[in-house]
Enzyme design. Structure first.
Site, PDB file in Angstrom:
ATOM      1  N   ASN A   1      -0.931  -1.167 -11.696  1.00 20.04           N
ATOM      2  CA  ASN A   1      -2.000  -0.765 -12.609  1.00 20.04           C
ATOM      3  C   ASN A   1      -1.431  -0.732 -14.033  1.00 20.04           C
ATOM      4  O   ASN A   1      -0.484   0.003 -14.309  1.00 20.04           O
ATOM      5  CB  ASN A   1      -2.513   0.624 -12.183  1.00 20.04           C
ATOM      6  CG  ASN A   1      -3.635   1.119 -13.074  1.00 20.04           C
ATOM      7  OD1 ASN A   1      -3.531   1.058 -14.297  1.00 20.04           O
ATOM      8  ND2 ASN A   1      -4.687   1.620 -12.480  1.00 20.04           N
TER       9      ASN A   1
ATOM     10  N   HIS B   1      -2.186   1.839 -18.678  1.00 15.05           N
ATOM     11  CA  HIS B   1      -1.520   2.615 -19.724  1.00 15.05           C
ATOM     12  C   HIS B   1      -0.791   1.753 -20.745  1.00 15.05           C
ATOM     13  O   HIS B   1      -0.378   2.246 -21.795  1.00 15.05           O
ATOM     14  CB  HIS B   1      -0.619   3.679 -19.103  1.00 15.05           C
ATOM     15  CG  HIS B   1      -1.464   4.720 -18.423  1.00 15.05           C
ATOM     16  ND1 HIS B   1      -2.445   5.413 -19.088  1.00 15.05           N
ATOM     17  CD2 HIS B   1      -1.534   5.131 -17.139  1.00 15.05           C
ATOM     18  CE1 HIS B   1      -3.060   6.223 -18.251  1.00 15.05           C
ATOM     19  NE2 HIS B   1      -2.525   6.069 -17.056  1.00 15.05           N
TER      20      HIS B   1
ATOM     21  N   HIS C   1      -8.576  -0.648 -14.635  1.00 17.59           N
ATOM     22  CA  HIS C   1      -9.767   0.188 -14.493  1.00 17.59           C
ATOM     23  C   HIS C   1     -10.593   0.085 -15.763  1.00 17.59           C
ATOM     24  O   HIS C   1     -10.174   0.563 -16.820  1.00 17.59           O
ATOM     25  CB  HIS C   1      -9.313   1.639 -14.244  1.00 17.59           C
ATOM     26  CG  HIS C   1     -10.427   2.594 -13.986  1.00 17.59           C
ATOM     27  ND1 HIS C   1     -10.208   3.892 -13.596  1.00 17.59           N
ATOM     28  CD2 HIS C   1     -11.779   2.461 -14.056  1.00 17.59           C
ATOM     29  CE1 HIS C   1     -11.371   4.513 -13.428  1.00 17.59           C
ATOM     30  NE2 HIS C   1     -12.338   3.658 -13.714  1.00 17.59           N
TER      31      HIS C   1
ATOM     32  N   ARG D   1     -13.072   1.592 -17.610  1.00 15.93           N
ATOM     33  CA  ARG D   1     -13.790   2.874 -17.642  1.00 15.93           C
ATOM     34  C   ARG D   1     -15.061   2.753 -18.468  1.00 15.93           C
ATOM     35  O   ARG D   1     -15.133   1.955 -19.398  1.00 15.93           O
ATOM     36  CB  ARG D   1     -12.887   3.964 -18.239  1.00 15.93           C
ATOM     37  CG  ARG D   1     -11.899   4.503 -17.246  1.00 15.93           C
ATOM     38  CD  ARG D   1     -11.231   5.760 -17.796  1.00 15.93           C
ATOM     39  NE  ARG D   1     -10.580   6.465 -16.723  1.00 15.93           N
ATOM     40  CZ  ARG D   1     -11.112   7.488 -16.062  1.00 15.93           C
ATOM     41  NH1 ARG D   1     -12.287   7.957 -16.377  1.00 15.93           N
ATOM     42  NH2 ARG D   1     -10.455   8.059 -15.090  1.00 15.93           N
TER      43      ARG D   1
ATOM     44  N   ARG E   1     -11.726   3.740 -22.509  1.00 13.28           N
ATOM     45  CA  ARG E   1     -10.661   4.466 -23.212  1.00 13.28           C
ATOM     46  C   ARG E   1      -9.331   3.724 -23.212  1.00 13.28           C
ATOM     47  O   ARG E   1      -8.484   3.972 -24.032  1.00 13.28           O
ATOM     48  CB  ARG E   1     -10.494   5.865 -22.644  1.00 13.28           C
ATOM     49  CG  ARG E   1      -9.846   5.916 -21.288  1.00 13.28           C
ATOM     50  CD  ARG E   1      -9.450   7.329 -20.934  1.00 13.28           C
ATOM     51  NE  ARG E   1     -10.576   8.129 -20.542  1.00 13.28           N
ATOM     52  CZ  ARG E   1     -10.487   9.096 -19.616  1.00 13.28           C
ATOM     53  NH1 ARG E   1      -9.339   9.377 -19.050  1.00 13.28           N
ATOM     54  NH2 ARG E   1     -11.532   9.777 -19.274  1.00 13.28           N
TER      55      ARG E   1
ATOM     56  N   GLU F   1     -10.740  -1.844 -10.949  1.00 12.67           N
ATOM     57  CA  GLU F   1     -11.236  -0.520 -10.556  1.00 12.67           C
ATOM     58  C   GLU F   1     -12.460  -0.232 -11.392  1.00 12.67           C
ATOM     59  O   GLU F   1     -12.469  -0.493 -12.602  1.00 12.67           O
ATOM     60  CB  GLU F   1     -10.189   0.542 -10.882  1.00 12.67           C
ATOM     61  CG  GLU F   1      -9.122   0.673  -9.874  1.00 12.67           C
ATOM     62  CD  GLU F   1      -8.174   1.794 -10.283  1.00 12.67           C
ATOM     63  OE1 GLU F   1      -8.593   2.744 -10.964  1.00 12.67           O
ATOM     64  OE2 GLU F   1      -7.010   1.675  -9.934  1.00 12.67           O
TER      65      GLU F   1
ATOM     66  N   THR G   1      -8.406   9.469 -12.359  1.00 10.89           N
ATOM     67  CA  THR G   1      -9.339   9.599 -11.240  1.00 10.89           C
ATOM     68  C   THR G   1      -8.887  10.750 -10.336  1.00 10.89           C
ATOM     69  O   THR G   1      -7.865  10.649  -9.660  1.00 10.89           O
ATOM     70  CB  THR G   1      -9.386   8.279 -10.445  1.00 10.89           C
ATOM     71  OG1 THR G   1      -9.385   7.198 -11.377  1.00 10.89           O
ATOM     72  CG2 THR G   1     -10.623   8.208  -9.583  1.00 10.89           C
TER      73      THR G   1
ATOM     74  N   GLU H   1      -9.131   2.445  -0.042  1.00 16.11           N
ATOM     75  CA  GLU H   1      -7.877   2.872  -0.671  1.00 16.11           C
ATOM     76  C   GLU H   1      -7.845   4.387  -0.589  1.00 16.11           C
ATOM     77  O   GLU H   1      -8.752   5.067  -1.086  1.00 16.11           O
ATOM     78  CB  GLU H   1      -7.801   2.420  -2.135  1.00 16.11           C
ATOM     79  CG  GLU H   1      -6.522   2.926  -2.806  1.00 16.11           C
ATOM     80  CD  GLU H   1      -6.299   2.390  -4.212  1.00 16.11           C
ATOM     81  OE1 GLU H   1      -6.897   1.369  -4.582  1.00 16.11           O
ATOM     82  OE2 GLU H   1      -5.517   3.021  -4.937  1.00 16.11           O
TER      83      GLU H   1
ATOM     84  N   HIS I   1      -2.278   6.472  -6.140  1.00 17.82           N
ATOM     85  CA  HIS I   1      -2.482   7.569  -7.084  1.00 17.82           C
ATOM     86  C   HIS I   1      -1.328   8.562  -7.010  1.00 17.82           C
ATOM     87  O   HIS I   1      -1.072   9.143  -5.966  1.00 17.82           O
ATOM     88  CB  HIS I   1      -3.803   8.315  -6.877  1.00 17.82           C
ATOM     89  CG  HIS I   1      -4.258   8.957  -8.160  1.00 17.82           C
ATOM     90  ND1 HIS I   1      -3.755  10.151  -8.593  1.00 17.82           N
ATOM     91  CD2 HIS I   1      -5.093   8.535  -9.125  1.00 17.82           C
ATOM     92  CE1 HIS I   1      -4.278  10.440  -9.771  1.00 17.82           C
ATOM     93  NE2 HIS I   1      -5.091   9.469 -10.118  1.00 17.82           N
TER      94      HIS I   1
HETATM   95  N1  PXP Z   1      -5.520   3.535  -7.395  1.00 18.19           N
HETATM   96  C1  PXP Z   1      -6.655   3.983  -7.995  1.00 18.19           C
HETATM   97  C2  PXP Z   1      -7.961   3.732  -7.322  1.00 18.19           C
HETATM   98  C3  PXP Z   1      -6.601   4.663  -9.239  1.00 18.19           C
HETATM   99  O1  PXP Z   1      -7.741   5.119  -9.814  1.00 18.19           O
HETATM  100  C4  PXP Z   1      -5.351   4.816  -9.867  1.00 18.19           C
HETATM  101  C5  PXP Z   1      -5.278   5.467 -11.214  1.00 18.19           C
HETATM  102  O2  PXP Z   1      -5.966   4.713 -12.152  1.00 18.19           O
HETATM  103  C6  PXP Z   1      -4.210   4.311  -9.219  1.00 18.19           C
HETATM  104  C7  PXP Z   1      -4.322   3.697  -7.988  1.00 18.19           C
HETATM  105  C8  PXP Z   1      -2.845   4.415  -9.835  1.00 18.19           C
HETATM  106  O3  PXP Z   1      -2.487   5.744  -9.982  1.00 18.19           O
HETATM  107  P1  PXP Z   1      -1.154   6.092 -10.778  1.00 18.19           P
HETATM  108  O4  PXP Z   1      -1.358   5.615 -12.192  1.00 18.19           O
HETATM  109  O5  PXP Z   1      -1.068   7.574 -10.680  1.00 18.19           O
HETATM  110  O6  PXP Z   1      -0.041   5.372 -10.115  1.00 18.19           O
END
Ligand code: PXP
Length: 236
Positions: A6, A9, A42, A44, A48, A69, A100, A150, A190
């Site tokens: 992901n 960030h 993602h 959003r 953001r 996402e 999330t 997931e 997550h």
């Molecule tokens: N999976 C999903 C569905 C998420 O919403 C997120 C966070 O955006 C992640 C995985 C990744 O989480 P993390 O950034 O905490 O590794």
């Protein structure tokens, strides 16, 4: 086990200055080169971090899978049907949350969720539903026609004590088992990091882990020393 990275960030950092750097496309290409199986972004509702344009640019640049996402808000659904990612992971979304916070509750808004799945499936997009490791939710995911679930690993990752973590691990294992019995692909993500991820390898049947924050954070520690040295070399 496959890894989806992901890169939200990277966009968060880019947006801090409102310019173009660091570019999520470059991040996606580095992840691909390093062996990631998919890129997760993602979109959003408040945009953001990742923007619609980021998704299209990353999709054009990579040859691995793009996992978008998303919530089921109408404009986000529209963006997904234009983009046609390989996979959409439907997540709950609250404006005020930092990230999330939990899984989708499939008992709520079943009509809207089923309708969103139908719209996305018509575009041949695979559907994953982000849910807590709850057996009822797994059954509903199957009923609504998802291809995958997931499991939200936040509760597992946040446990400070060994017994707490074991308890959450067992919940995940049982949920994965039921998902596999129902022929759903089992993904998880997550809050996973370099320390807590290892135990998930022992759960048979998890096909994919989606990890963002810990990887992006660690890349800072992997590269900060080098960056400072390079700047000193230039100005000396
Ligand atoms: N999976 C999903 C569905 C998420 O919403 C997120 C966070 O955006 C992640 C995985 C990744 O989480 P993390 O950034 O905490 O590794």
């Amino acid at each position: 086990m496959k890894l989806g990275v992901n890169i939200d960030h990277v966009a968060t950092l880019r947006n801090a200055r409102g310019g173009f750097e660091p570019d999520p496309v470059r991040a996606a290409l580095i992840c691909q080169k390093a062996g990631a199986n998919s890129i997760v972004m993602h979109l959003r509702e408040d945009r953001r971090h990742v923007t619609d344009r980021d998704l299209f640019r990353v999709q054009d640049a990579i040859r691995i899978r793009l996992n978008m996402e998303m919530s089921i808000a109408p404009d986000i659904l529209k963006a997904a049907t234009r983009l046609k990612p390989h996979q959409s992971t439907l997540v709950p979304e609250k404006r005020t949350e930092r990230t999330t916070e939990g899984g989708l509750d499939l008992k709520k808004n079943p009509v809207s969720i089923e309708r969103a799945i139908e719209i996305l499936k018509r575009k041949k997009i695979e559907i994953s539903l982000f849910i807590d490791p709850d057996l009822k939710q797994v059954e509903l995911a199957k009923k609504y026609g998802a291809d995958a679930v997931e499991f939200h690993t936040g509760d597992y990752a946040n446990q400070k004590s060994e017994p707490g973590r074991n308890r959450e691990w067992v919940k995940l294992r049982n949920a994965v088992l039921v998902a596999r019995q129902l022929s759903l692909k089992a993904h998880a993500g997550h809050g996973l990091d370099f320390e807590n991820v290892g135990a998930l390898k022992k759960i048979r049947g998890i096909e994919e882990l989606n990890i963002g924050y810990s990887i992006i954070t660690r890349s800072l520690w992997a590269g900060l020393d080098d960056s400072v040295r390079e700047m000193i070399r230039i100005i000396s």
